[in-house]
Design a protein around this motif. Sequence first.
Motif, PDB file in Angstrom:
ATOM      1  N   HIS A   1       0.824  -1.205   0.000  1.00 22.13           N
ATOM      2  CA  HIS A   1       0.000   0.000   0.000  1.00 22.13           C
ATOM      3  C   HIS A   1       0.866   1.265   0.000  1.00 22.13           C
ATOM      4  N   LEU A   2       1.944   1.249   0.777  1.00 22.76           N
ATOM      5  CA  LEU A   2       2.822   2.418   0.830  1.00 22.76           C
ATOM      6  C   LEU A   2       3.484   2.659  -0.528  1.00 22.76           C
ATOM      7  N   ALA A   3       3.889   1.573  -1.198  1.00 20.04           N
ATOM      8  CA  ALA A   3       4.488   1.712  -2.528  1.00 20.04           C
ATOM      9  C   ALA A   3       3.457   2.246  -3.524  1.00 20.04           C
ATOM     10  N   ALA A   4       2.226   1.739  -3.453  1.00 21.77           N
ATOM     11  CA  ALA A   4       1.163   2.212  -4.350  1.00 21.77           C
ATOM     12  C   ALA A   4       0.821   3.675  -4.069  1.00 21.77           C
ATOM     13  N   LEU A   5       0.849   4.060  -2.791  1.00 20.55           N
ATOM     14  CA  LEU A   5       0.584   5.454  -2.425  1.00 20.55           C
ATOM     15  C   LEU A   5       1.640   6.377  -3.029  1.00 20.55           C
ATOM     16  N   ALA A   6       2.912   5.997  -2.892  1.00 18.89           N
ATOM     17  CA  ALA A   6       3.989   6.808  -3.456  1.00 18.89           C
ATOM     18  C   ALA A   6       3.934   6.813  -4.982  1.00 18.89           C
ATOM     19  N   GLN A   7       3.613   5.662  -5.569  1.00 21.16           N
ATOM     20  CA  GLN A   7       3.477   5.596  -7.023  1.00 21.16           C
ATOM     21  C   GLN A   7       2.363   6.522  -7.500  1.00 21.16           C
ATOM     22  N   GLY A   8       1.223   6.489  -6.817  1.00 21.10           N
ATOM     23  CA  GLY A   8       0.106   7.345  -7.191  1.00 21.10           C
ATOM     24  C   GLY A   8       0.431   8.818  -7.029  1.00 21.10           C
ATOM     25  N   PHE A   9       1.155   9.152  -5.960  1.00 25.41           N
ATOM     26  CA  PHE A   9       1.514  10.546  -5.703  1.00 25.41           C
ATOM     27  C   PHE A   9       2.380  11.105  -6.822  1.00 25.41           C
ATOM     28  N   PHE A  10       3.410  10.335  -7.225  1.00 26.51           N
ATOM     29  CA  PHE A  10       4.333  10.834  -8.235  1.00 26.51           C
ATOM     30  C   PHE A  10       3.810  10.641  -9.662  1.00 26.51           C
ATOM     31  N   ALA A  11       3.324   9.432  -9.985  1.00 29.17           N
ATOM     32  CA  ALA A  11       2.968   9.113 -11.366  1.00 29.17           C
ATOM     33  C   ALA A  11       1.665   9.748 -11.813  1.00 29.17           C
TER      34      ALA A  11
ATOM     35  N   ALA B   1       7.068  20.467 -18.130  1.00 29.51           N
ATOM     36  CA  ALA B   1       7.126  19.125 -18.708  1.00 29.51           C
ATOM     37  C   ALA B   1       8.287  18.318 -18.129  1.00 29.51           C
ATOM     38  N   LEU B   2       9.414  18.972 -17.875  1.00 29.93           N
ATOM     39  CA  LEU B   2      10.562  18.278 -17.280  1.00 29.93           C
ATOM     40  C   LEU B   2      10.270  17.840 -15.847  1.00 29.93           C
ATOM     41  N   ILE B   3       9.546  18.690 -15.096  1.00 33.45           N
ATOM     42  CA  ILE B   3       9.144  18.298 -13.742  1.00 33.45           C
ATOM     43  C   ILE B   3       8.210  17.096 -13.802  1.00 33.45           C
ATOM     44  N   ALA B   4       7.269  17.108 -14.752  1.00 33.19           N
ATOM     45  CA  ALA B   4       6.351  15.988 -14.916  1.00 33.19           C
ATOM     46  C   ALA B   4       7.102  14.705 -15.252  1.00 33.19           C
ATOM     47  N   THR B   5       8.124  14.818 -16.100  1.00 37.32           N
ATOM     48  CA  THR B   5       8.915  13.646 -16.488  1.00 37.32           C
ATOM     49  C   THR B   5       9.672  13.077 -15.295  1.00 37.32           C
ATOM     50  N   THR B   6      10.259  13.944 -14.497  1.00 38.02           N
ATOM     51  CA  THR B   6      10.983  13.496 -13.303  1.00 38.02           C
ATOM     52  C   THR B   6      10.048  12.799 -12.333  1.00 38.02           C
ATOM     53  N   ALA B   7       8.851  13.342 -12.154  1.00 36.19           N
ATOM     54  CA  ALA B   7       7.869  12.716 -11.271  1.00 36.19           C
ATOM     55  C   ALA B   7       7.484  11.332 -11.789  1.00 36.19           C
ATOM     56  N   SER B   8       7.373  11.179 -13.099  1.00 34.47           N
ATOM     57  CA  SER B   8       7.055   9.874 -13.683  1.00 34.47           C
ATOM     58  C   SER B   8       8.139   8.849 -13.376  1.00 34.47           C
ATOM     59  N   ALA B   9       9.399   9.287 -13.403  1.00 25.37           N
ATOM     60  CA  ALA B   9      10.507   8.382 -13.076  1.00 25.37           C
ATOM     61  C   ALA B   9      10.378   7.881 -11.642  1.00 25.37           C
ATOM     62  N   PHE B  10      10.034   8.777 -10.722  1.00 28.02           N
ATOM     63  CA  PHE B  10       9.829   8.349  -9.337  1.00 28.02           C
ATOM     64  C   PHE B  10       8.628   7.416  -9.218  1.00 28.02           C
ATOM     65  N   GLY B  11       7.596   7.659 -10.044  1.00 28.44           N
ATOM     66  CA  GLY B  11       6.463   6.744 -10.069  1.00 28.44           C
ATOM     67  C   GLY B  11       6.885   5.351 -10.508  1.00 28.44           C
TER      68      GLY B  11
END
Length: 316
Positions: free
Chosen positions: A85-95, A177-187
């Motif tokens: 759940h914690l991994a999914a929460l972090a994935q949802g937050f960033f991705a 767009a670059l910030i969005a891309t970085t967030a996707s990487a963390f997702g």
Amino acid sequence: MPWVTSSVSLPPVARPPLARTTLLGIGGVLICAMIWGTTWYAITLQLGTVAPLASIVWRFGLAAAILFLGCLIARQNLRLTRAQHLAALAQGFFAFSISYSFTYASEGHVASAIVAVTFASLTFINLVLFRLAAGQKAAAASWGGAVLGLVGVAVLSGGEVLKAGFDGQAALGVGLALIATTASAFGNFFAWKGQNHGSMAIPSTAWAMAYGTGLLALFGLATGVEFSMDPTFTYIGSLLYLSVFGSVIAFGLYFTIARTIGYAMASYISALTPPIAMLVSVLFEGARFGWPALAGLVLVLSGQALLIRAPRVAAA
């Protein structure tokens, strides 16, 4: 006699067929590329009367509901452990929360194709992040391809900013767009963490979308965002396309591919998505791309081709 060579020719040995996972991976990559190559333009149809944050909530809220329903019909276990759940929460937050908030914002300043090509830098950011955070190594050719793609993104984005006469709107759009891309990487990283904790691809994606939607909804309520709905055919049609195709099908395929073949498969999708997005942008947005944009695209595709051919030491 036993030592005499026989004159009878042996039939040629047939090459073994491609592995089923490889075929599924190639098919999934093509589907994802076609869908995501068009969703960049579909996002622009969401901009206007409805607040971007509200549009993202409607999109991923509907997508999460469809995924949960699909899991129930297929009798997939939706229960996750605390770590999952914690991994999914972090994935949802960033991705889904951070990445798409900045993606929608960036498309209000630059053509959708520019945002799509900027996302080609995701490969480089993935390599850096997985190397630093997970200790995963990549071949030198992979780093070379990623850097080449990053240079291509810089050439294309820089060309757009120069064409606009150092217009602040163009620079802001590229930056978002670059910030969005970085967030996707963390997702991607936290999706990988969930995989390591034993979570299944589709149920964990459903939870990640639900968490991302919930976080955005809470933020919107706290900041006074109006959660309205545009009843026009254009808005509803683009919302359904983005929810069903751009989210349920594409993300379901993407995270399934990543788990079976590796997160480096994003390189294949990134290699095919920008040309599709640029063609759609020319046809429907009236975008016109000069030589810097074309040169940037060639560099991006060259970098992706090098990445595809690179041996995998420890693919991210």
